[in-house]
Design a protein around this motif. Structure first.
Motif, mmCIF file in Angstrom:
data_model
loop_
_atom_site.group_PDB
_atom_site.id
_atom_site.type_symbol
_atom_site.label_atom_id
_atom_site.label_comp_id
_atom_site.label_asym_id
_atom_site.label_seq_id
_atom_site.Cartn_x
_atom_site.Cartn_y
_atom_site.Cartn_z
ATOM 1 N N PRO A 1 0.809 -1.221 0.000
ATOM 2 C CA PRO A 1 0.000 0.000 0.000
ATOM 3 C C PRO A 1 0.844 1.274 0.000
ATOM 4 C CG PRO A 1 -0.102 -1.079 2.140
ATOM 5 C CD PRO A 1 0.636 -2.009 1.213
ATOM 6 N N TYR A 2 2.025 1.233 0.604
ATOM 7 C CA TYR A 2 2.888 2.412 0.613
ATOM 8 C C TYR A 2 3.450 2.701 -0.768
ATOM 9 C CZ TYR A 2 2.399 2.233 5.619
ATOM 10 O OH TYR A 2 1.872 2.228 6.883
ATOM 11 N N CYS A 3 3.670 1.650 -1.553
ATOM 12 C CA CYS A 3 4.117 1.830 -2.940
ATOM 13 C C CYS A 3 3.031 2.533 -3.748
ATOM 14 C CB CYS A 3 4.440 0.480 -3.579
ATOM 15 S SG CYS A 3 5.766 -0.428 -2.755
ATOM 16 N N ILE A 4 1.798 2.117 -3.538
ATOM 17 C CA ILE A 4 0.663 2.716 -4.244
ATOM 18 C C ILE A 4 0.515 4.183 -3.847
ATOM 19 C CG2 ILE A 4 -1.852 2.650 -4.493
ATOM 20 C CD1 ILE A 4 -1.556 -0.470 -4.098
ATOM 21 N N MET A 5 0.630 4.472 -2.557
ATOM 22 C CA MET A 5 0.512 5.859 -2.096
ATOM 23 C C MET A 5 1.662 6.722 -2.611
ATOM 24 S SD MET A 5 -1.098 5.540 1.754
ATOM 25 C CE MET A 5 0.293 4.655 2.450
ATOM 26 N N ALA A 6 2.864 6.155 -2.674
ATOM 27 C CA ALA A 6 4.003 6.898 -3.201
ATOM 28 C C ALA A 6 3.777 7.229 -4.676
ATOM 29 C CB ALA A 6 5.290 6.089 -3.028
ATOM 30 N N GLU A 7 3.284 6.259 -5.413
ATOM 31 C CA GLU A 7 3.012 6.492 -6.835
ATOM 32 C C GLU A 7 1.944 7.577 -6.997
ATOM 33 O OE1 GLU A 7 1.592 4.134 -10.860
ATOM 34 O OE2 GLU A 7 2.056 2.972 -9.068
ATOM 35 N N TYR B 1 8.312 5.716 1.571
ATOM 36 C CA TYR B 1 7.140 6.582 1.468
ATOM 37 C C TYR B 1 7.183 7.700 2.511
ATOM 38 C CZ TYR B 1 2.380 8.274 1.693
ATOM 39 O OH TYR B 1 1.285 9.091 1.720
ATOM 40 N N ASP B 2 7.534 7.380 3.745
ATOM 41 C CA ASP B 2 7.592 8.413 4.785
ATOM 42 C C ASP B 2 8.600 9.501 4.433
ATOM 43 O OD1 ASP B 2 5.666 7.115 6.293
ATOM 44 O OD2 ASP B 2 7.141 6.055 7.535
ATOM 45 N N ASP B 3 9.721 9.102 3.865
ATOM 46 C CA ASP B 3 10.742 10.071 3.446
ATOM 47 C C ASP B 3 10.211 10.961 2.323
ATOM 48 O OD1 ASP B 3 12.826 8.938 5.178
ATOM 49 O OD2 ASP B 3 12.757 7.241 3.792
ATOM 50 N N LEU B 4 9.493 10.350 1.393
ATOM 51 C CA LEU B 4 8.895 11.099 0.287
ATOM 52 C C LEU B 4 7.890 12.114 0.811
ATOM 53 C CD1 LEU B 4 8.791 11.179 -2.887
ATOM 54 C CD2 LEU B 4 6.794 9.686 -2.689
ATOM 55 N N MET B 5 7.050 11.690 1.767
ATOM 56 C CA MET B 5 6.068 12.594 2.364
ATOM 57 C C MET B 5 6.749 13.752 3.101
ATOM 58 S SD MET B 5 2.966 11.980 1.669
ATOM 59 C CE MET B 5 2.258 13.056 2.895
ATOM 60 N N GLN B 6 7.833 13.456 3.789
ATOM 61 C CA GLN B 6 8.556 14.511 4.504
ATOM 62 C C GLN B 6 9.112 15.544 3.532
ATOM 63 O OE1 GLN B 6 8.581 14.747 7.885
ATOM 64 N NE2 GLN B 6 9.424 16.755 7.537
ATOM 65 N N LEU B 7 9.643 15.079 2.403
ATOM 66 C CA LEU B 7 10.119 16.013 1.374
ATOM 67 C C LEU B 7 8.973 16.892 0.888
ATOM 68 C CD1 LEU B 7 12.464 13.838 -0.871
ATOM 69 C CD2 LEU B 7 13.127 15.778 0.561
ATOM 70 N N ASP B 8 7.807 16.286 0.695
ATOM 71 C CA ASP B 8 6.655 17.046 0.224
ATOM 72 C C ASP B 8 6.225 18.071 1.273
ATOM 73 O OD1 ASP B 8 4.606 17.665 -1.670
ATOM 74 O OD2 ASP B 8 3.192 16.514 -0.446
ATOM 75 N N ARG B 9 6.167 17.678 2.528
ATOM 76 C CA ARG B 9 5.778 18.604 3.602
ATOM 77 C C ARG B 9 6.736 19.790 3.714
ATOM 78 N NH1 ARG B 9 5.594 14.018 7.045
ATOM 79 N NH2 ARG B 9 3.641 12.957 6.620
ATOM 80 N N ASN B 10 8.000 19.536 3.416
ATOM 81 C CA ASN B 10 9.021 20.589 3.510
ATOM 82 C C ASN B 10 9.167 21.375 2.209
ATOM 83 O OD1 ASN B 10 9.534 19.759 6.114
ATOM 84 N ND2 ASN B 10 11.287 18.514 5.562
ATOM 85 N N ASP B 11 8.257 21.148 1.272
ATOM 86 C CA ASP B 11 8.289 21.803 -0.047
ATOM 87 C C ASP B 11 9.591 21.546 -0.801
ATOM 88 O OD1 ASP B 11 5.705 22.919 0.176
ATOM 89 O OD2 ASP B 11 6.506 24.562 1.385
ATOM 90 N N GLU B 12 10.216 20.403 -0.547
ATOM 91 C CA GLU B 12 11.457 20.059 -1.229
ATOM 92 C C GLU B 12 11.227 19.087 -2.374
ATOM 93 O OE1 GLU B 12 14.269 18.705 1.684
ATOM 94 O OE2 GLU B 12 13.891 20.443 2.962
ATOM 95 N N LEU B 13 10.089 18.389 -2.372
ATOM 96 C CA LEU B 13 9.835 17.399 -3.406
ATOM 97 C C LEU B 13 9.709 18.036 -4.779
ATOM 98 C CD1 LEU B 13 9.331 14.513 -4.309
ATOM 99 C CD2 LEU B 13 6.929 14.789 -3.651
ATOM 100 N N VAL B 14 8.964 19.112 -4.875
ATOM 101 C CA VAL B 14 8.784 19.788 -6.162
ATOM 102 C C VAL B 14 10.125 20.272 -6.697
ATOM 103 C CG1 VAL B 14 7.697 21.748 -7.312
ATOM 104 C CG2 VAL B 14 6.400 20.412 -5.682
ATOM 105 N N LYS B 15 10.953 20.800 -5.810
ATOM 106 C CA LYS B 15 12.283 21.281 -6.222
ATOM 107 C C LYS B 15 13.126 20.115 -6.742
ATOM 108 C CE LYS B 15 12.222 24.825 -2.675
ATOM 109 N NZ LYS B 15 12.774 25.229 -1.373
#
Length: 80
Positions: free
Chosen positions: A8-14, A62-76
């Motif tokens: 399920p975490y793979c699906i949420m990451a995707e 997935y948790d690491d990916l979410m943290q990047l998103d929360r910190n506005d670093e994922l888009v960058k």
């Protein structure tokens, strides 16, 4: 992204990546190929899926990916 067919975490990451505009995600199914699981563990030093790479950068799970998103670093990271 190293993943399995039932994770399920793979699906949420995707879903998160697609919501950020990612159209192509290379999924490496470690449940179908044990050699790829060994490769994942050697490459990431982790045993769980997903293990996400953006380009050559290991994001983590997935948790690491979410943290990047929360910190506005994922888009960058995706834009780079």
């Amino acid at each position: 992204m190293y993943s399995t067919g039932t994770c399920p975490y793979c699906i949420m990451a995707e879903r998160l990546l697609r919501s950020k505009g990612v159209t192509e995600i290379e999924k490496i199914r470690v449940d179908l190929d044990p050699a790829r699981r060994i490769e994942m563990m050697q490459r990431s030093a982790r045993r769980t899926v997903p293990q996400i790479y953006i380009g050559d950068i290991h994001v983590g799970g997935y948790d690491d990916l979410m943290q990047l998103d929360r910190n506005d670093e994922l888009v960058k990271l995706l834009a780079a």
